[in-house]
Write a protein that holds these residues in place. Structure first.
Motif, PDB file in Angstrom:
ATOM      1  N   GLY A  78       0.826  -1.215   0.000  1.00 41.15           N
ATOM      2  CA  GLY A  78       0.000   0.000   0.000  1.00 41.15           C
ATOM      3  C   GLY A  78       0.856   1.260   0.000  1.00 41.15           C
ATOM      4  N   SER A  79       1.831   1.337   0.909  1.00 42.06           N
ATOM      5  CA  SER A  79       2.642   2.559   1.019  1.00 42.06           C
ATOM      6  C   SER A  79       3.507   2.759  -0.220  1.00 42.06           C
ATOM      7  N   GLU A  82       1.244   4.059  -3.021  1.00 43.80           N
ATOM      8  CA  GLU A  82       0.920   5.476  -2.784  1.00 43.80           C
ATOM      9  C   GLU A  82       2.035   6.386  -3.322  1.00 43.80           C
ATOM     10  N   LYS A  83       3.279   5.933  -3.195  1.00 43.19           N
ATOM     11  CA  LYS A  83       4.429   6.743  -3.633  1.00 43.19           C
ATOM     12  C   LYS A  83       4.643   6.681  -5.141  1.00 43.19           C
ATOM     13  N   VAL A 108      -3.799  -1.410  -2.255  1.00 39.04           N
ATOM     14  CA  VAL A 108      -3.373  -0.620  -3.424  1.00 39.04           C
ATOM     15  C   VAL A 108      -4.525   0.216  -3.987  1.00 39.04           C
ATOM     16  N   PRO A 110      -6.977   2.211  -3.030  1.00 37.97           N
ATOM     17  CA  PRO A 110      -7.226   3.636  -2.740  1.00 37.97           C
ATOM     18  C   PRO A 110      -6.330   4.583  -3.536  1.00 37.97           C
ATOM     19  N   PHE A 111      -5.196   4.099  -4.028  1.00 42.07           N
ATOM     20  CA  PHE A 111      -4.238   4.982  -4.705  1.00 42.07           C
ATOM     21  C   PHE A 111      -4.286   4.859  -6.225  1.00 42.07           C
ATOM     22  N   ARG A 113      -5.373   5.133 -10.207  1.00 43.49           N
ATOM     23  CA  ARG A 113      -5.873   6.211 -11.077  1.00 43.49           C
ATOM     24  C   ARG A 113      -6.646   5.570 -12.220  1.00 43.49           C
TER      25      ARG A 113
END
Ligand SMILES: NC(=O)C1=CN([C@@H]2O[C@H](COP(=O)(O)OP(=O)(O)OC[C@H]3O[C@@H](n4cnc5c(N)ncnc54)[C@H](O)[C@@H]3O)[C@@H](O)[C@H]2O)C=CC1
Ligand SMILES: O=C(O)C(=O)Cc1ccc(O)cc1
Length: 301
Positions: A78-79, A82-83, A108, A110-111, A113
């Protein structure tokens, strides 16, 4: 060549194997690796398995990549997503290699596109070792790779399938839920049992660690190989596949109790019946060519 430029995030056992395979099997023109560990980056540079290596930030690499593959421990997906995702180019494909799928997708999503396609993947191939030195170009040859796309019929799924087939893998498509229960049965709970059994043997009164090493018979040795697997990765696997793991553990305890009872009551018939059934499974695996003396599993021919 399925993808022109690839970025691997996390160049350890699996990430470095993808890098090696991408070159060996001509699956990428340019391959970049980013890793947050200094020693991993130095090793990757020394091994010469990437066209560019970056420690920490990888904005430029992410902006160039047609495919980004997250190869970090499950709890970091996840982190890292996000990056990386904000820097990815429009139309690129994002994938991962996590040993569980439901929790990775949850971390994954939530981040994501709209102009990026996420196709989760799990190559069912590996070893008990970690780090870039442990990887190999043939890690995925004759192994299964499971894709768990969240939408049907995406052209990117076919593209990723071609990519893995290019390494000599056989690809299957599953729902994340099915993947997680199947892998809990064939991989996660077997690892948990190995961790338990080796711990029990070491803790046993009168059996010192030395004697365990000295007299370890074949069966126990096999368990010690599995129980030497990476502690961080496997902590993450169990914590993120809790439901399926607990369901399979419950079944296992019931079956173990049944065998325990058969031994207690000297019920040889039950034991024989059970062992004949398990021997049959072994024969089917061997006949299907899925056995290997190597520390890897999932071979399919
Ligand atoms: N070990 C195995 O046999 C298999 C592992 N997997 C999956 O592959 C993934 C990676 O596992 P391995 O390659 O075995 O682990 P590894 O420990 O060999 O490699 C992981 C790499 O990720 C790097 N890393 C950690 N956090 C990071 C971050 N925030 N940013 C950038 N890099 C970071 C580490 O420095 C390390 O080099 C896991 O998700 C695991 O579930 C899948 C199939 C088999
Ligand atoms: O070393 C072994 O026997 C393994 O089980 C390797 C392995 C570990 C984790 C996975 O998600 C897939 C394969």
């Amino acid at each position: 060549m399925t993808f022109n430029t690839i970025l691997i995030v996390g160049g350890g056992l699996i990430g470095s194997s993808i890098a090696r395979a991408a070159k060996a099997y001509d699956q990428a023109k340019t391959l970049y690796i980013t890793d947050n560990s200094h020693s991993a980056c130095s090793a990757i540079e020394r091994l010469g398995i990437a066209d560019g290596v970056s420690e920490g930030q990888a904005d430029y690499f992410a902006s160039q990549a047609d495919l980004v593959v997250l190869c970090v421990p499950p709890g970091r997906m996840g982190s890292v997503a996000e990056k990386i995702i904000p820097n990815m180019k429009s139309g690129a494909v994002l994938s991962d290699v996590g040993s569980i799928k439901g929790a990775v997708i949850e971390a994954v999503t939530p981040f994501l596109r709209d102009d990026i396609t996420f196709i989760p993947a799990h190559p069912i191939a590996g070893t008990e070792y970690s780090g870039p030195e442990a990887g190999s170009a043939d890690m995925f040859k004759d192994r299964w790779c499971v894709l768990t796309p969240t939408k049907k019929g995406l052209p990117e799924t076919k593209q990723l399938k071609d990519f893995w087939q290019g390494f000599g893998s056989q690809v299957s498509i599953m729902t994340p839920k099915r993947h997680d229960i199947v892998l809990a049965t064939t991989s996660h709970v077997p690892h948990l049992i190995a961790y338990t059994l080796v711990g029990t043997a070491v803790d046993m009164e009168k059996v010192t660690a030395n004697e365990v090493v000295k007299y370890s018979a074949g069966g126990f040795r096999d368990f010690t190989r599995i129980a030497a697997s990476d502690p961080v990765m496997w902590r993450d696997v169990f914590l993120s596949n809790r439901e399926a793991t607990l369901e399979v553990v419950d079944r296992f305890i019931e079956d173990l109790t049944a065998l325990k009872r058969a031994i207690r009551w000297e019920d040889g018939e039950t034991l024989l019946e059970h062992f004949a059934k398990t021997r049959d499974i072994r024969r089917r695996i061997v006949d299907a060519g899925q056995d290997s003396a190597e520390p890897n599993f999932g071979r399919h021919d």
